[in-house]
Motif scaffolding. Structure first.
Motif, PDB file in Angstrom:
ATOM      1  N   PRO A 160      -7.539  -2.477  14.331  1.00  0.00           N
ATOM      2  CA  PRO A 160      -8.962  -2.800  14.163  1.00  0.00           C
ATOM      3  C   PRO A 160      -9.344  -2.954  12.693  1.00  0.00           C
ATOM      4  CG  PRO A 160      -8.679  -1.020  15.742  1.00  0.00           C
ATOM      5  CD  PRO A 160      -7.335  -1.232  15.094  1.00  0.00           C
ATOM      6  N   ALA A 161     -10.319  -3.802  12.441  1.00  0.00           N
ATOM      7  CA  ALA A 161     -10.710  -4.100  11.060  1.00  0.00           C
ATOM      8  C   ALA A 161     -11.115  -2.845  10.297  1.00  0.00           C
ATOM      9  CB  ALA A 161     -11.844  -5.122  11.053  1.00  0.00           C
ATOM     10  N   SER A 162     -11.796  -1.916  10.962  1.00  0.00           N
ATOM     11  CA  SER A 162     -12.257  -0.705  10.269  1.00  0.00           C
ATOM     12  C   SER A 162     -11.078   0.126   9.782  1.00  0.00           C
ATOM     13  CB  SER A 162     -13.148   0.123  11.198  1.00  0.00           C
ATOM     14  OG  SER A 162     -12.475   0.413  12.419  1.00  0.00           O
ATOM     15  N   ALA A 163     -10.050   0.276  10.633  1.00  0.00           N
ATOM     16  CA  ALA A 163      -8.858   1.025  10.229  1.00  0.00           C
ATOM     17  C   ALA A 163      -8.054   0.243   9.201  1.00  0.00           C
ATOM     18  CB  ALA A 163      -8.005   1.338  11.454  1.00  0.00           C
ATOM     19  N   ARG A 164      -7.913  -1.060   9.421  1.00  0.00           N
ATOM     20  CA  ARG A 164      -7.120  -1.885   8.496  1.00  0.00           C
ATOM     21  C   ARG A 164      -7.723  -1.857   7.093  1.00  0.00           C
ATOM     22  NH1 ARG A 164      -7.010  -6.458  11.246  1.00  0.00           N
ATOM     23  NH2 ARG A 164      -8.826  -7.333  10.203  1.00  0.00           N
ATOM     24  N   GLN A 165      -9.021  -1.861   6.987  1.00  0.00           N
ATOM     25  CA  GLN A 165      -9.669  -1.845   5.675  1.00  0.00           C
ATOM     26  C   GLN A 165      -9.318  -0.575   4.909  1.00  0.00           C
ATOM     27  OE1 GLN A 165     -13.940  -2.121   5.893  1.00  0.00           O
ATOM     28  NE2 GLN A 165     -14.193  -2.354   3.692  1.00  0.00           N
ATOM     29  N   ILE A 166      -9.321   0.564   5.590  1.00  0.00           N
ATOM     30  CA  ILE A 166      -8.981   1.833   4.945  1.00  0.00           C
ATOM     31  C   ILE A 166      -7.524   1.830   4.500  1.00  0.00           C
ATOM     32  CG2 ILE A 166      -8.678   4.308   5.356  1.00  0.00           C
ATOM     33  CD1 ILE A 166     -11.083   4.072   7.337  1.00  0.00           C
ATOM     34  N   ILE A 167      -6.628   1.380   5.385  1.00  0.00           N
ATOM     35  CA  ILE A 167      -5.194   1.403   5.084  1.00  0.00           C
ATOM     36  C   ILE A 167      -4.865   0.414   3.977  1.00  0.00           C
ATOM     37  CG2 ILE A 167      -2.891   1.047   6.036  1.00  0.00           C
ATOM     38  CD1 ILE A 167      -4.195   1.762   8.801  1.00  0.00           C
ATOM     39  N   LEU A 168      -5.454  -0.769   4.041  1.00  0.00           N
ATOM     40  CA  LEU A 168      -5.200  -1.780   3.014  1.00  0.00           C
ATOM     41  C   LEU A 168      -5.668  -1.294   1.649  1.00  0.00           C
ATOM     42  CD1 LEU A 168      -4.148  -4.611   2.412  1.00  0.00           C
ATOM     43  CD2 LEU A 168      -6.392  -5.514   3.043  1.00  0.00           C
ATOM     44  N   ALA A 169      -6.827  -0.654   1.600  1.00  0.00           N
ATOM     45  CA  ALA A 169      -7.317  -0.109   0.328  1.00  0.00           C
ATOM     46  C   ALA A 169      -6.367   0.951  -0.210  1.00  0.00           C
ATOM     47  CB  ALA A 169      -8.712   0.477   0.516  1.00  0.00           C
ATOM     48  N   ASP A 170      -5.778   1.734   0.686  1.00  0.00           N
ATOM     49  CA  ASP A 170      -4.838   2.769   0.265  1.00  0.00           C
ATOM     50  C   ASP A 170      -3.572   2.150  -0.319  1.00  0.00           C
ATOM     51  OD1 ASP A 170      -3.893   5.505   0.113  1.00  0.00           O
ATOM     52  OD2 ASP A 170      -2.565   5.001   1.765  1.00  0.00           O
ATOM     53  N   VAL A 171      -3.022   1.147   0.356  1.00  0.00           N
ATOM     54  CA  VAL A 171      -1.796   0.514  -0.120  1.00  0.00           C
ATOM     55  C   VAL A 171      -2.054  -0.217  -1.442  1.00  0.00           C
ATOM     56  CG1 VAL A 171       0.048  -1.107   0.426  1.00  0.00           C
ATOM     57  CG2 VAL A 171      -0.933   0.308   2.236  1.00  0.00           C
ATOM     58  N   LEU A 172      -3.178  -0.910  -1.534  1.00  0.00           N
ATOM     59  CA  LEU A 172      -3.527  -1.586  -2.782  1.00  0.00           C
ATOM     60  C   LEU A 172      -3.697  -0.574  -3.918  1.00  0.00           C
ATOM     61  CD1 LEU A 172      -6.067  -4.215  -1.395  1.00  0.00           C
ATOM     62  CD2 LEU A 172      -3.891  -4.741  -2.532  1.00  0.00           C
ATOM     63  N   GLY A 173      -4.266   0.583  -3.602  1.00  0.00           N
ATOM     64  CA  GLY A 173      -4.421   1.629  -4.610  1.00  0.00           C
ATOM     65  C   GLY A 173      -3.089   2.133  -5.121  1.00  0.00           C
ATOM     66  N   TYR A 174      -2.113   2.200  -4.224  1.00  0.00           N
ATOM     67  CA  TYR A 174      -0.763   2.602  -4.633  1.00  0.00           C
ATOM     68  C   TYR A 174      -0.212   1.608  -5.654  1.00  0.00           C
ATOM     69  CZ  TYR A 174       4.298   3.227  -4.458  1.00  0.00           C
ATOM     70  OH  TYR A 174       5.609   3.397  -4.813  1.00  0.00           O
ATOM     71  N   TYR A 175      -0.308   0.312  -5.340  1.00  0.00           N
ATOM     72  CA  TYR A 175       0.247  -0.690  -6.246  1.00  0.00           C
ATOM     73  C   TYR A 175      -0.533  -0.781  -7.554  1.00  0.00           C
ATOM     74  CZ  TYR A 175       3.638  -2.340  -2.873  1.00  0.00           C
ATOM     75  OH  TYR A 175       4.702  -2.408  -2.024  1.00  0.00           O
ATOM     76  N   ALA A 176      -1.803  -0.419  -7.532  1.00  0.00           N
ATOM     77  CA  ALA A 176      -2.588  -0.436  -8.769  1.00  0.00           C
ATOM     78  C   ALA A 176      -2.058   0.579  -9.777  1.00  0.00           C
ATOM     79  CB  ALA A 176      -4.052  -0.151  -8.459  1.00  0.00           C
ATOM     80  N   GLU A 177      -1.379   1.631  -9.283  1.00  0.00           N
ATOM     81  CA  GLU A 177      -0.872   2.675 -10.162  1.00  0.00           C
ATOM     82  C   GLU A 177       0.649   2.633 -10.319  1.00  0.00           C
ATOM     83  OE1 GLU A 177      -2.238   6.400  -8.664  1.00  0.00           O
ATOM     84  OE2 GLU A 177      -4.357   5.838  -8.738  1.00  0.00           O
ATOM     85  N   ALA A 178       1.322   1.779  -9.548  1.00  0.00           N
ATOM     86  CA  ALA A 178       2.786   1.749  -9.554  1.00  0.00           C
ATOM     87  C   ALA A 178       3.323   0.984 -10.758  1.00  0.00           C
ATOM     88  CB  ALA A 178       3.291   1.116  -8.262  1.00  0.00           C
ATOM     89  N   ASP A 179       4.525   1.336 -11.159  1.00  0.00           N
ATOM     90  CA  ASP A 179       5.209   0.611 -12.227  1.00  0.00           C
ATOM     91  C   ASP A 179       5.902  -0.621 -11.650  1.00  0.00           C
ATOM     92  OD1 ASP A 179       4.505   2.548 -14.116  1.00  0.00           O
ATOM     93  OD2 ASP A 179       6.283   3.762 -13.653  1.00  0.00           O
TER      94      ASP A 179
END
Length: 237
Positions: A160-179
Motif C-alpha cells: 500500500p502507498a502509505s506503507a511504501r512511502q514510509i519504507i521508501l523514505a527509510d531506504v532513501l535515508g540510508y543512502y543519503a548517509e552511505a558512502d
C-alpha cells in the motif's frame, strides 16, 4: 534514519501489514517451505523463521527503552543467523503459527509501551542510535519487503502507498548517509523527485514501487529508465 510516531495509525499500519502476510500464508504447504525465496541463499523457510524471530528481537530493544537496561537485539550476527537456520526447516503449520503468535505479541508490546519509553535512546543491530519510534519503521519494512521476498504472489505494487512511502523514505535515508553513493536523481514517473544524491549524474525515473525494489537490492532496475547505465549502488544494509 526514518522514525514514525507511536500513534493509532502507525500501529494499525503494522497490524495491517502483518494481516496481509498471514493471509498470504494460509495456503502454504510443507512442500513450499524449502523452496527458494527471492533472497539469494534463503528458502521461504528462512524468511519465515526470520520474520518470527525478528519480532522478539525488536521487543528486546523496546524492553531496553522501557527499563533503561541495555538489552541488545541480538548477541551477534552469528547468533542471529543461528536462530534463523534453527527454525527454517519446520513444517508450514508451525511456521505460520510462529509468525502469527510473534506478530500478535509484538503488536501488544508496542500498543502498551509507556509514553516515556518512546523517547528513550536505543541502538538496533544495524548500529544507529535512535528512539523506539524507529522500531516501528523497521518492523513495517521487514513485514512488507519479506512478504515480497517469499514469492507467494505478493509484489512490489501490492505494498500500500502509505506503507511504501514510509519504507521508501527509510531506504532513501540510508543512502543519503552511505558512502560510495554516485550522483543521481530519482524521480517518480510524471511526478516528484523522490531523492537527489550529489549535484549531477543521471535522472532515474520510474514508479515508486520499482524504485523501492531497486534501492532495496531486489531488482536490477526493472521498470526504471534509463534501462541501461543505472548508477551502481552500494549494498543496502
Amino acid at each position: 534514519m526514518k522514525e514514525i510516531a507511536p500513534t493509532r495509525d502507525s500501529f494499525q499500519e503494522i497490524a495491517a501489514a502483518a494481516g496481509r502476510l498471514l493471509s498470504g500464508l494460509t495456503g502454504l504447504h510443507d512442500t513450499d517451505v524449502p523452496k527458494p525465496s527471492r533472497l539469494p541463499g534463503w528458502t521461504r523457510g528462512h524468511v519465515l523463521s526470520h520474520l518470527a524471530r525478528q519480532a522478539p528481537a525488536l521487543e528486546r530493544l523496546l524492553e531496553w527503552a522501557r527499563t533503561g537496561v541495555e538489552t541488545p537485539q541480538y548477541a551477534n550476527r552469528g547468533a542471529r543467523n543461528a536462530e534463523i537456520e534453527a527454525g527454517a526447516h519446520r513444517p508450514a503449520a508451525v511456521q505460520l503459527a510462529a509468525v502469527r503468535e510473534s506478530s500478535a505479541h509484538f503488536q501488544h508490546v508496542i500498543e502498551t509501551l509507556p509514553a516515556a519509553a518512546w523517547r528513550a535512546t536505543i541502538r538496533p543491530f544495524t548500529g544507529e542510535l535512535c528512539t523506539p519510534q524507529r522500531i516501528l519503521v523497521i518492523r513495517l519494512r521487514e513485514l512488507e519487503l519479506h512478504h515480497v521476498d517469499l514469492d507467494i504472489g505478493y509484489g512490489w505494487d501490492d505494498i500500500p502507498a502509505s506503507a511504501r512511502q514510509i519504507i521508501l523514505a527509510d531506504v532513501l535515508g540510508y543512502y543519503a548517509e552511505a558512502d560510495g553513493v554516485p550522483d543521481f536523481t530519482l524521480r517518480e514517473t510524471g511526478g516528484d523527485v523522490l531523492g537527489r544524491f550529489g549535484t549531477g549524474g543521471p535522472v532515474v525515473t520510474g514508479s515508486a514501487a520499482n524504485a523501492l525494489a531497486w534501492l532495496a537490492g531486489r531488482s536490477g532496475g526493472t521498470g526504471l529508465t534509463p534501462a541501461a547505465g543505472l548508477p551502481a549502488l552500494p549494498p543496502w544494509l
